[in-house]
Design a protein around this motif. Sequence first.
Motif, PDB file in Angstrom:
ATOM      1  N   ASP A  83       2.814  -6.093   4.538  1.00  0.00           N
ATOM      2  CA  ASP A  83       2.060  -4.894   4.205  1.00  0.00           C
ATOM      3  C   ASP A  83       1.502  -5.026   2.800  1.00  0.00           C
ATOM      4  O   ASP A  83       1.975  -4.405   1.858  1.00  0.00           O
ATOM      5  CB  ASP A  83       2.964  -3.662   4.318  1.00  0.00           C
ATOM      6  CG  ASP A  83       2.166  -2.376   4.170  1.00  0.00           C
ATOM      7  OD1 ASP A  83       0.929  -2.441   4.255  1.00  0.00           O
ATOM      8  OD2 ASP A  83       2.800  -1.330   3.975  1.00  0.00           O
ATOM      9  N   GLY A  85      -2.005  -4.957   2.208  1.00  0.00           N
ATOM     10  CA  GLY A  85      -3.408  -4.559   2.201  1.00  0.00           C
ATOM     11  C   GLY A  85      -3.678  -3.515   1.147  1.00  0.00           C
ATOM     12  O   GLY A  85      -2.787  -2.973   0.513  1.00  0.00           O
ATOM     13  N   ASP A 253     -10.592   4.151   2.464  1.00  0.00           N
ATOM     14  CA  ASP A 253      -9.537   3.713   3.377  1.00  0.00           C
ATOM     15  C   ASP A 253      -9.815   4.159   4.810  1.00  0.00           C
ATOM     16  O   ASP A 253      -9.277   3.583   5.756  1.00  0.00           O
ATOM     17  CB  ASP A 253      -8.182   4.270   2.924  1.00  0.00           C
ATOM     18  CG  ASP A 253      -7.690   3.602   1.654  1.00  0.00           C
ATOM     19  OD1 ASP A 253      -8.238   2.546   1.296  1.00  0.00           O
ATOM     20  OD2 ASP A 253      -6.774   4.145   1.010  1.00  0.00           O
ATOM     21  N   GLU A 256     -11.240   1.417   7.083  1.00  0.00           N
ATOM     22  CA  GLU A 256     -10.359   0.241   7.075  1.00  0.00           C
ATOM     23  C   GLU A 256      -9.719   0.079   8.447  1.00  0.00           C
ATOM     24  O   GLU A 256      -9.306   1.050   9.070  1.00  0.00           O
ATOM     25  CB  GLU A 256      -9.294   0.435   5.998  1.00  0.00           C
ATOM     26  CG  GLU A 256      -8.308  -0.693   5.865  1.00  0.00           C
ATOM     27  CD  GLU A 256      -7.305  -0.428   4.761  1.00  0.00           C
ATOM     28  OE1 GLU A 256      -6.094  -0.363   5.062  1.00  0.00           O
ATOM     29  OE2 GLU A 256      -7.735  -0.243   3.595  1.00  0.00           O
ATOM     30  N   ASN A 258      -6.723  -2.168  10.469  1.00  0.00           N
ATOM     31  CA  ASN A 258      -5.575  -3.038  10.279  1.00  0.00           C
ATOM     32  C   ASN A 258      -5.043  -3.502  11.634  1.00  0.00           C
ATOM     33  O   ASN A 258      -5.067  -2.748  12.611  1.00  0.00           O
ATOM     34  CB  ASN A 258      -4.462  -2.311   9.522  1.00  0.00           C
ATOM     35  CG  ASN A 258      -4.860  -1.995   8.087  1.00  0.00           C
ATOM     36  OD1 ASN A 258      -4.793  -2.849   7.215  1.00  0.00           O
ATOM     37  ND2 ASN A 258      -5.296  -0.766   7.849  1.00  0.00           N
ATOM     38  N   THR A 314     -12.552  -8.934   4.566  1.00  0.00           N
ATOM     39  CA  THR A 314     -11.264  -8.978   5.243  1.00  0.00           C
ATOM     40  C   THR A 314     -10.214  -9.689   4.412  1.00  0.00           C
ATOM     41  O   THR A 314     -10.527 -10.564   3.591  1.00  0.00           O
ATOM     42  CB  THR A 314     -11.390  -9.658   6.628  1.00  0.00           C
ATOM     43  OG1 THR A 314     -10.202  -9.444   7.369  1.00  0.00           O
ATOM     44  CG2 THR A 314     -11.627 -11.151   6.496  1.00  0.00           C
ATOM     45  N   CYS A 328      -6.499  -7.001   7.434  1.00  0.00           N
ATOM     46  CA  CYS A 328      -7.045  -5.749   6.936  1.00  0.00           C
ATOM     47  C   CYS A 328      -8.545  -5.967   6.763  1.00  0.00           C
ATOM     48  O   CYS A 328      -8.961  -6.880   6.044  1.00  0.00           O
ATOM     49  CB  CYS A 328      -6.398  -5.352   5.613  1.00  0.00           C
ATOM     50  SG  CYS A 328      -7.126  -3.875   4.859  1.00  0.00           S
ATOM     51  N   LYS A 330     -12.409  -4.175   5.955  1.00  0.00           N
ATOM     52  CA  LYS A 330     -13.114  -3.022   5.392  1.00  0.00           C
ATOM     53  C   LYS A 330     -14.615  -3.204   5.557  1.00  0.00           C
ATOM     54  O   LYS A 330     -15.148  -4.303   5.393  1.00  0.00           O
ATOM     55  CB  LYS A 330     -12.782  -2.854   3.905  1.00  0.00           C
ATOM     56  CG  LYS A 330     -11.416  -2.255   3.624  1.00  0.00           C
ATOM     57  CD  LYS A 330     -11.306  -1.824   2.169  1.00  0.00           C
ATOM     58  CE  LYS A 330     -10.067  -0.993   1.915  1.00  0.00           C
ATOM     59  NZ  LYS A 330     -10.074  -0.377   0.578  1.00  0.00           N
TER      60      LYS A 330
END
Length: 350
Positions: A83, A85, A253, A256, A258, A314, A328, A330
């Motif tokens: 985790d 990102g 966000d 985004e 994931n 990414t 992740c 964006k």
Amino acid sequence: LSTDPEAAKMVVLGDKPVIEDDTFRLDPSLLNVLIGQIATLSSVYHKPPEAFVVRRGAGLGGVGMDDDDEDNDAEENYAAETDVGGDGDLLDIGALSVNDSPAGMYETKAPMNKVCGPDKSQGIEIYAGFRQINGTIRMEMDVRNAGAQDVVALAIQLNKNSFGLSPASQQIILDPPVSQGSSGQTFVELVATPAMLAPAQGKANPQVQVAIKNMQTSKVFYFAANFNLEALFSKDGQLEKSTFIESWKSISDQNEVNATIGDLSPASVDIDAVIQKFKAYNIFFIARRPVPNTEGQEVVYFSMRTATNMEFLTELTFKQGLPACKMCLKTENSPYASLAKAAIESVLRS
């Protein structure tokens, strides 16, 4: 204060200190570290964790060792371990390696799927897929003839689609002709034009609707093929490191995506090999760095831009020994985010 009105008056009406936000008065490098460690108590005091805890180095005593053991025990779950990102890691991008990607070449491949059966086209069966070669977008077709006549020439037309694609030429000549019971390969060059763009409503539709005419029989038949977005990535998609950072931070966000991509082959979790393969698909390496205090875990950043000027950023996180990575992604072009995610996963697995 309830028994002394004058004292209460002095407290309530007295001068108050001005409330100021001094966040950006901090040294930028320290601020980046604090944001990356925002979940820790140390950030409240505007100090890095090292100012409070001395971790054991190579050949040193076990100071802080108990804390490390507890952290490792709490991070057994892969999703939790990876985790990384968001702004926390990216703001520490100054520590990333930006070496050139490894030398070597990968050949792009079009993922072929059956799009038309012989019952709809007087005996012509078609498999189709998309890829880009030397900057040219192509729809490649495997034509199989179960009809009574040779397939010599076809004409093609596309409906408006989410990518603005249309054929550069409507004529397809099969040379040599595909005789009965045999098959042949051909392709159509595609160009992206605003006039052919169908506005995306919600998520962009990956389907490209196609009409084909057999010039020998005048039979017209139709099919839809799913477009893989990596075929639209352009050669000018590599961002400068500073531009990448600013773009990443500026994207909400809410834009985004994931995902954890599992069951990967050893070559698909070899970062050097991934960088080299991605480059062939115009997915450009920006930087990489190890995750602090997490042995064997590394983060890699990439950028992409389509021929229609949509940008995607990414972050991929790999952990040594695990056949998986965390992604992740964006983008400001949120209707196309799921297609970009699928493109990266497809290339990663190829």
